[in-house]
Design a protein around this motif. Structure first.
Motif, mmCIF file in Angstrom:
data_model
loop_
_atom_site.group_PDB
_atom_site.id
_atom_site.type_symbol
_atom_site.label_atom_id
_atom_site.label_comp_id
_atom_site.label_asym_id
_atom_site.label_seq_id
_atom_site.Cartn_x
_atom_site.Cartn_y
_atom_site.Cartn_z
ATOM 1 N N LEU A 119 0.807 -1.220 0.000
ATOM 2 C CA LEU A 119 0.000 0.000 0.000
ATOM 3 C C LEU A 119 0.843 1.274 0.000
ATOM 4 C CD1 LEU A 119 -2.600 1.610 0.224
ATOM 5 C CD2 LEU A 119 -2.731 0.990 2.650
ATOM 6 N N ALA A 120 1.907 1.297 0.804
ATOM 7 C CA ALA A 120 2.723 2.516 0.885
ATOM 8 C C ALA A 120 3.356 2.834 -0.474
ATOM 9 C CB ALA A 120 3.811 2.355 1.944
ATOM 10 N N ASP A 121 3.800 1.795 -1.200
ATOM 11 C CA ASP A 121 4.389 2.010 -2.522
ATOM 12 C C ASP A 121 3.331 2.467 -3.514
ATOM 13 O OD1 ASP A 121 7.312 0.884 -2.419
ATOM 14 O OD2 ASP A 121 6.067 -0.512 -1.292
ATOM 15 N N ALA A 122 2.171 1.840 -3.445
ATOM 16 C CA ALA A 122 1.087 2.207 -4.351
ATOM 17 C C ALA A 122 0.748 3.684 -4.175
ATOM 18 C CB ALA A 122 -0.142 1.334 -4.074
ATOM 19 N N ALA A 123 0.648 4.115 -2.927
ATOM 20 C CA ALA A 123 0.290 5.515 -2.654
ATOM 21 C C ALA A 123 1.396 6.467 -3.105
ATOM 22 C CB ALA A 123 0.013 5.689 -1.163
ATOM 23 N N ALA A 124 2.645 6.066 -2.856
ATOM 24 C CA ALA A 124 3.766 6.928 -3.257
ATOM 25 C C ALA A 124 3.794 7.088 -4.774
ATOM 26 C CB ALA A 124 5.086 6.339 -2.761
ATOM 27 N N HIS A 125 3.554 6.006 -5.494
ATOM 28 C CA HIS A 125 3.567 6.102 -6.960
ATOM 29 C C HIS A 125 2.346 6.839 -7.492
ATOM 30 C CE1 HIS A 125 7.255 4.096 -8.189
ATOM 31 N NE2 HIS A 125 7.107 3.351 -7.110
ATOM 32 N N LEU A 126 1.213 6.711 -6.796
ATOM 33 C CA LEU A 126 0.042 7.498 -7.191
ATOM 34 C C LEU A 126 0.373 8.995 -7.090
ATOM 35 C CD1 LEU A 126 -3.622 6.673 -6.253
ATOM 36 C CD2 LEU A 126 -2.823 9.026 -6.255
ATOM 37 N N ALA A 127 1.012 9.357 -5.996
ATOM 38 C CA ALA A 127 1.402 10.764 -5.821
ATOM 39 C C ALA A 127 2.409 11.196 -6.884
ATOM 40 C CB ALA A 127 2.016 10.946 -4.430
ATOM 41 N N HIS A 128 3.332 10.306 -7.197
ATOM 42 C CA HIS A 128 4.369 10.588 -8.200
ATOM 43 C C HIS A 128 3.726 10.870 -9.575
ATOM 44 C CE1 HIS A 128 8.345 10.635 -9.859
ATOM 45 N NE2 HIS A 128 8.280 9.474 -10.460
ATOM 46 N N GLY A 129 2.770 10.025 -9.932
ATOM 47 C CA GLY A 129 2.066 10.222 -11.213
ATOM 48 C C GLY A 129 1.344 11.551 -11.240
#
Ligand code: BES
Ligand code: MN
Ligand code: ZN
Length: 495
Positions: A119-129
């Motif tokens: 989840l933490a990676d998913a959220a970080a990449h969502l923010a990155h996008g």
């Protein structure tokens, strides 16, 4: 746009975003708003024929029972296919959709999202996008209508503990991409060799060591090829090296990136047609990518030794410009017959690459250049061309490209192509026949690679600038190369 990871949603009205999987299966965050709105979410999903494909959307304006002004349900695709790229696309979709919607804040609730990606990676990449997609270059617009002006200032993600720390690394990369896009977007009366160097001074604050050579120093070193291109311009050339050593070992052999930095390419005396010539302000896209990549690596404190070298010149026609037929001598002593002054990138690169090898003794050299129109004929705008003398290096670069979406396609090189640039009066000529134009350009550069050095040439003429909106970029400068080079280093040199 500020990216934050607060503990709870802001109580003020905002755009609220929740996620749903295949078949419209709601995540806990979605179930919560469905309950608060007395089933409005479930009804909307049904009405919108929502199937939960990655980044498919259903939007509810003025949702019932919620403080939110707008509610967006966005699909995340099958849980087992959840990759960083999927979440980057989701974040990008949200950011693009609401950037100028009138609201200032978006809150994405990722509570209880599960899948192949933590989840933490998913959220970080969502923010990155979201961050990558929201880049704009508006500094020269003075009369924008209020309705088209961006309003979004805050992008919050809740329900994803640990994401903030993971996002820090990605924010460093996004800052590098932004630097590249700014350099590429600026017109050639603003970014020219001296001002390019000036703009890079703040890289020192990140711990990057800068070396800048002026005209006299380059003449003393015998860089007749680079200087021949520059001689038709009133703007003096520069050669700049940006060195980042995050290994703690001063003797570590570096990876060297070399970028073509033609800040404007008129073609010189072999002048280009007027139509579309304005595009040649981004003929420094290789140098832009290398500079942005150095920013990213230093900002995230990469544990690698990397040097970025950029050859900066302006290619102009003038009373003092070089002529077709001129013979110049490059730094390594090879003589070059300049058949076409518009094939200037290779003339800049050969001296920059030779100098970089002499000075830094690298194990690997990767050059990036908007080198040929022919690569656009070959590959369009989906892949950059990869030319390489080492299968292992080619595989590393291709994998890095596939992972981050900055794709490469390998092209052939070989002796039969090399013969095509033998000159009748010098060691080498700067153009071959029309056919295979990208390949003979690569062969030209290869003649300046020292034996034993692993080398790759990326022809990025088709990927630096986009006439249409992409997943992670608007029209205009894409920032191509930064994420690719960063990934290449992260995956292979930070062991
Ligand atoms: N900068 C151009 C290549 C280019 C063309 C980049 C279109 C982006 C979009 C390069 O310097 C150039 O002019 N190449 C010539 C080479 C030719 C003279 C052998 C070309 O591609 O036509
Ligand atoms: Mn040219
Ligand atoms: Zn050029």
């Amino acid at each position: 746009m500020r990216i934050s990871f607060p503990a709870a949603a802001d109580p003020a009205p905002h755009v609220h975003v929740v996620l749903a999987g295949p078949g419209g299966e709601m995540t806990p965050g979605a179930i919560m708003v469905d309950a608060a709105s007395e089933g409005q979410v479930a009804r909307a999903l049904k009405t919108g024929r929502f199937e939960g494909e990655a980044s498919a959307v259903v939007e509810i304006l003025g949702p019932h029972g919620l403080a939110a002004a707008r509610l967006l349900i966005i699909g995340m695709g099958p849980a087992d296919k959840a990759t960083p790229a999927v979440f980057e696309k989701i974040g990008a979709t949200v950011a693009a959709r609401f950037q100028a919607c009138g609201e200032t804040r978006v809150t994405v609730d990722m509570t209880g999202v599960t899948g192949a990606l933590p989840l933490a990676d998913a959220a970080a990449h969502l923010a990155h996008g979201a961050s990558l997609r929201s880049y704009r270059f508006d500094k020269y617009r003075t009369t924008m209508k209020p309705k088209t002006k961006p309003t979004l200032t805050d992008f919050d993600i809740i329900g994803a503990p640990g994401a903030e720390a993971k996002h820090e690394q990605l924010a460093a990369i996004a800052a590098g991409v932004t630097r590249t896009r700014d350099l590429v977007s600026e017109p050639a009366n603003v970014i020219y060799p001296e001002s390019f160097v000036e703009s890079a001074q703040d890289l020192k604050d990140l711990g990057i060591e800068l070396t800048v050579l002026g005209e006299d120093e380059m003449r003393a070193l015998g860089m007749g090829a680079l200087l021949g291109v520059a001689q038709g311009s009133v703007r003096p050339p520069r050669l700049m090296a940006m060195r980042w050593n995050g290994t703690g070992n001063p003797d570590a052999k570096p990876v060297v990136f070399v970028g073509k930095g033609v800040t404007f390419d008129t073609g010189g005396i072999s002048i280009k047609p007027a139509a579309g010539m304005e595009d040649m302000k981004w003929d420094m896209g290789g140098a832009g990518a290398v500079t942005g990549a150095m920013h990213a690596l230093a900002a995230r404190k990469a544990k690698a030794h990397v040097v970025g070298v950029v050859g900066l010149v302006e290619n102009m026609p003038d009373g003092n410009a070089q002529r077709p037929g001129d013979v110049v001598t490059s730094m390594n002593g090879q003589t070059i017959e300049v058949i076409n002054t518009d094939a200037e990138g290779r003339l800049v690169l050969c001296d920059a690459i030779w100098w970089a090898q002499e000075k830094f003794n690298p194990e690997v050299v990767v050059d990036l250049a908007t080198l040929t129109g022919a690569i656009i004929v070959s590959l369009g705008h989906e892949h950059a061309g990869l030319f390489c003398n080492d299968d292992g290096l080619a595989a590393q670069l291709t994998t890095a490209g596939d992972t981050c979406g900055e794709k490469l396609w390998r092209m052939p090189i070989g002796d039969a192509y090399d013969k095509l640039i033998d000159s009748a009066i010098a060691d080498i000529k700067n153009v071959g026949p029309r056919e295979g134009g990208s390949i003979t350009a690569a062969q030209f550069i290869k003649r300046f690679v020292k034996p034993g050095v692993k080398w790759a040439h990326l022809d990025i003429a088709g990927t630096v600038w986009s006439s249409k909106v992409g997943t992670l970029h608007d029209k205009g400068a894409t920032g191509y190369g930064v994420r690719l080079l960063d990934r290449f280093i992260a995956a292979n040199f930070e062991g």
